[in-house]
Design a protein around this motif. Sequence first.
Motif, PDB file in Angstrom:
ATOM      1  N   ALA A 131     -14.124 -23.860  18.154  1.00  0.00           N
ATOM      2  CA  ALA A 131     -14.378 -22.738  19.126  1.00  0.00           C
ATOM      3  C   ALA A 131     -12.583 -22.323  19.301  1.00  0.00           C
ATOM      4  N   LEU A 132     -12.552 -20.832  19.305  1.00  0.00           N
ATOM      5  CA  LEU A 132     -11.216 -20.486  19.839  1.00  0.00           C
ATOM      6  C   LEU A 132     -11.348 -20.001  21.383  1.00  0.00           C
ATOM      7  N   LEU A 133     -10.624 -20.910  22.156  1.00  0.00           N
ATOM      8  CA  LEU A 133     -10.834 -20.252  23.785  1.00  0.00           C
ATOM      9  C   LEU A 133      -9.833 -19.559  24.279  1.00  0.00           C
ATOM     10  N   GLU A 134     -10.067 -18.799  25.167  1.00  0.00           N
ATOM     11  CA  GLU A 134      -9.131 -17.771  25.608  1.00  0.00           C
ATOM     12  C   GLU A 134      -8.765 -18.578  27.156  1.00  0.00           C
ATOM     13  N   PHE A 135      -7.722 -18.822  27.286  1.00  0.00           N
ATOM     14  CA  PHE A 135      -6.837 -19.443  28.423  1.00  0.00           C
ATOM     15  C   PHE A 135      -6.482 -18.140  29.386  1.00  0.00           C
ATOM     16  N   GLU A 136      -7.585 -18.013  30.524  1.00  0.00           N
ATOM     17  CA  GLU A 136      -7.098 -16.719  31.242  1.00  0.00           C
ATOM     18  C   GLU A 136      -6.101 -16.831  32.316  1.00  0.00           C
ATOM     19  N   GLY A 137      -5.558 -18.257  32.413  1.00  0.00           N
ATOM     20  CA  GLY A 137      -4.350 -18.305  33.578  1.00  0.00           C
ATOM     21  C   GLY A 137      -3.158 -17.877  32.775  1.00  0.00           C
ATOM     22  N   ALA A 138      -2.991 -17.440  31.426  1.00  0.00           N
ATOM     23  CA  ALA A 138      -1.547 -17.383  30.776  1.00  0.00           C
ATOM     24  C   ALA A 138      -0.810 -16.033  31.485  1.00  0.00           C
ATOM     25  N   VAL A 139       0.431 -16.286  31.685  1.00  0.00           N
ATOM     26  CA  VAL A 139       1.104 -15.005  32.259  1.00  0.00           C
ATOM     27  C   VAL A 139       1.070 -14.116  30.795  1.00  0.00           C
ATOM     28  N   PRO A 140       1.458 -12.735  30.969  1.00  0.00           N
ATOM     29  CA  PRO A 140       1.397 -11.706  30.020  1.00  0.00           C
ATOM     30  C   PRO A 140       2.870 -11.986  29.478  1.00  0.00           C
ATOM     31  N   ARG A 141       2.938 -11.420  28.059  1.00  0.00           N
ATOM     32  CA  ARG A 141       4.185 -11.488  27.332  1.00  0.00           C
ATOM     33  C   ARG A 141       5.319 -10.732  28.137  1.00  0.00           C
ATOM     34  N   VAL A 142       5.069  -9.709  28.621  1.00  0.00           N
ATOM     35  CA  VAL A 142       6.103  -8.899  29.498  1.00  0.00           C
ATOM     36  C   VAL A 142       5.760  -8.673  30.823  1.00  0.00           C
ATOM     37  N   GLN A 143       6.766  -9.033  31.790  1.00  0.00           N
ATOM     38  CA  GLN A 143       6.388  -9.143  33.321  1.00  0.00           C
ATOM     39  C   GLN A 143       7.662  -8.369  33.919  1.00  0.00           C
ATOM     40  N   LEU A 144       7.273  -7.669  35.181  1.00  0.00           N
ATOM     41  CA  LEU A 144       8.367  -6.998  35.958  1.00  0.00           C
ATOM     42  C   LEU A 144       8.196  -7.569  37.262  1.00  0.00           C
ATOM     43  N   PHE A 145       9.550  -8.206  37.641  1.00  0.00           N
ATOM     44  CA  PHE A 145       9.611  -8.768  38.963  1.00  0.00           C
ATOM     45  C   PHE A 145      10.868  -8.138  39.982  1.00  0.00           C
ATOM     46  N   ASP A 146      10.189  -8.001  41.020  1.00  0.00           N
ATOM     47  CA  ASP A 146      11.295  -7.187  42.147  1.00  0.00           C
ATOM     48  C   ASP A 146      11.516  -8.348  43.175  1.00  0.00           C
ATOM     49  N   ARG A 147      11.253  -9.608  42.891  1.00  0.00           N
ATOM     50  CA  ARG A 147      11.686 -10.649  43.610  1.00  0.00           C
ATOM     51  C   ARG A 147      12.265 -11.883  42.539  1.00  0.00           C
ATOM     52  N   TRP A 148      13.388 -12.078  42.945  1.00  0.00           N
ATOM     53  CA  TRP A 148      14.219 -13.398  41.897  1.00  0.00           C
ATOM     54  C   TRP A 148      15.133 -14.203  42.895  1.00  0.00           C
ATOM     55  N   LYS A 149      15.186 -15.176  42.332  1.00  0.00           N
ATOM     56  CA  LYS A 149      16.390 -16.041  42.832  1.00  0.00           C
ATOM     57  C   LYS A 149      17.153 -16.718  41.763  1.00  0.00           C
ATOM     58  N   VAL A 150      18.537 -16.936  42.176  1.00  0.00           N
ATOM     59  CA  VAL A 150      19.494 -17.643  41.221  1.00  0.00           C
ATOM     60  C   VAL A 150      19.621 -19.001  41.336  1.00  0.00           C
ATOM     61  N   VAL A 151      19.205 -19.966  40.335  1.00  0.00           N
ATOM     62  CA  VAL A 151      19.371 -21.402  40.564  1.00  0.00           C
ATOM     63  C   VAL A 151      20.483 -21.765  39.458  1.00  0.00           C
ATOM     64  N   ALA A 152      21.496 -22.227  39.500  1.00  0.00           N
ATOM     65  CA  ALA A 152      22.434 -22.664  38.600  1.00  0.00           C
ATOM     66  C   ALA A 152      22.011 -23.883  37.761  1.00  0.00           C
ATOM     67  N   ASP A 153      21.757 -25.031  38.862  1.00  0.00           N
ATOM     68  CA  ASP A 153      21.589 -26.454  38.579  1.00  0.00           C
ATOM     69  C   ASP A 153      20.282 -26.518  37.573  1.00  0.00           C
ATOM     70  N   GLU A 154      20.432 -27.109  36.350  1.00  0.00           N
ATOM     71  CA  GLU A 154      19.392 -26.785  35.592  1.00  0.00           C
ATOM     72  C   GLU A 154      18.046 -27.629  36.049  1.00  0.00           C
ATOM     73  N   ARG A 155      18.390 -29.000  36.841  1.00  0.00           N
ATOM     74  CA  ARG A 155      17.115 -29.518  37.241  1.00  0.00           C
ATOM     75  C   ARG A 155      16.234 -28.964  38.247  1.00  0.00           C
ATOM     76  N   ASP A 156      17.280 -28.341  39.212  1.00  0.00           N
ATOM     77  CA  ASP A 156      16.575 -27.388  40.216  1.00  0.00           C
ATOM     78  C   ASP A 156      15.774 -26.382  39.931  1.00  0.00           C
ATOM     79  N   LEU A 157      16.368 -25.900  39.007  1.00  0.00           N
ATOM     80  CA  LEU A 157      15.720 -24.780  38.178  1.00  0.00           C
ATOM     81  C   LEU A 157      14.352 -24.992  37.486  1.00  0.00           C
ATOM     82  N   LEU A 158      14.366 -26.188  36.842  1.00  0.00           N
ATOM     83  CA  LEU A 158      12.950 -26.640  36.401  1.00  0.00           C
ATOM     84  C   LEU A 158      12.077 -27.044  37.280  1.00  0.00           C
ATOM     85  N   SER A 159      12.668 -27.547  38.459  1.00  0.00           N
ATOM     86  CA  SER A 159      11.584 -28.072  39.732  1.00  0.00           C
ATOM     87  C   SER A 159      11.141 -26.678  40.159  1.00  0.00           C
TER      88      SER A 159
END
Length: 399
Positions: free
Chosen positions: A240-268
């Motif tokens: 079977a080919l299943l559709e995963f309905e929780g996946a984000v779309p390929r393109v997204q628009l955000f009016d909220r963002w944050k900047v995290v320079a540290d690699e580990r903090d960003l991944l967390s």
Amino acid sequence: ATTEIYTLSLHDALPISHLTTVERLEPAIAQAAARFSLVEVGWSLTFLTAALGVVLWGALNRKGSAHLGRFFCLTLVLFALDLGRANGPWVVVYDQDVRYQEDALVRVLRERPYEGRVTIAPYRSPTMDLLNQVYRGEWLQHQFTYYNIQTLELSMEPRRNSDDAVFRAAFPFSDVNALAHFWRVTNTRFVLAEAEVVAERLNQDVTLDGVSFRPLLRFKVVQDTSGFIRTEEDPSGPFALLEFEGAVPRVQLFDRWKVVADERDLLSELSPSAYDPNAVVLRDAISRGPNASDSVSPVGNAVIETYEPKDVSIRVTTSRPAILVLNDKYDSDWKIWVDGQSVDPLRANFIMRGVFLEAGERLVEMRYAPAVLPLKVTLVALALVVGFFGVCVWEGTRD
């Protein structure tokens, strides 16, 4: 007696014990592999000796341009023989239209393939092992590549990109919820699985909010008269080919963002417990801060107009400043233009491609344009080689 000594010596030279104990090959296959290796060593020594002979003959018999031409011809013949013998077994001729004939699975996935990536369920069973073998050995390397169907796995990656390795390591794939979250943030919408059993198990094991799997296509795998593997739609098929309905779309628009320079903090920030689907995490600082209001109204919409491997254009309408994120891998060789003006790309969610946009209607164009310096160096080196041979010919003519 001579034959027995030769047989024992040859047997001792073959690394059969290593192949049977360490590589766990069957004795017959181990003997064939070892014998093939020894034959290849013999061919290598043969061509090395022939090449040294040609070079020595050319050095000892310098008699004008005619001799130089014969030397080049012998060298080219030697190259052709060596490369032709080595690559001959890997040259396979077939009818392209037959080899890449569209089937039931390709027909579903090839329509707007940029809307979601494909992967395979992580469970093991005889049926899943067969599907995994076909997926990695056939579809990844042939049909999916031919039709530009995008997958989470790569068919060939001898040296994994460091950012890709770090990003994947942040998601422990042994935990099915972490794996499903990885699928979610990477726009992986389609999952190949064993029908019924695995589909039901995925819906039971994955407990993330807003996530579910639904059957999209039921099929079976067959081998046609040409020997190629095909899929046929079958309501009672084992796959079977299943559709995963929780996946984000390929393109997204955000009016909220944050900047995290540290690699580990960003991944967390991207972990299932901290993940905010309404905000994007940037690795690079930008001059404009996020919008002060916490408006829940849609920021706008983004539509992919063209999507090619090296050229993407997106039509965006936004009511306020926003970050456009294309959930494709970031690379400094991807250049971005907004309404024809070159802008700096952003690294969004650690590994994705983003760009800041002011309010209004925008046309965002992304093109893959690698640096031309390596090409220039190659062309200069080729010019030097041609010039060197030209000088040799000229000197031979003078002599």
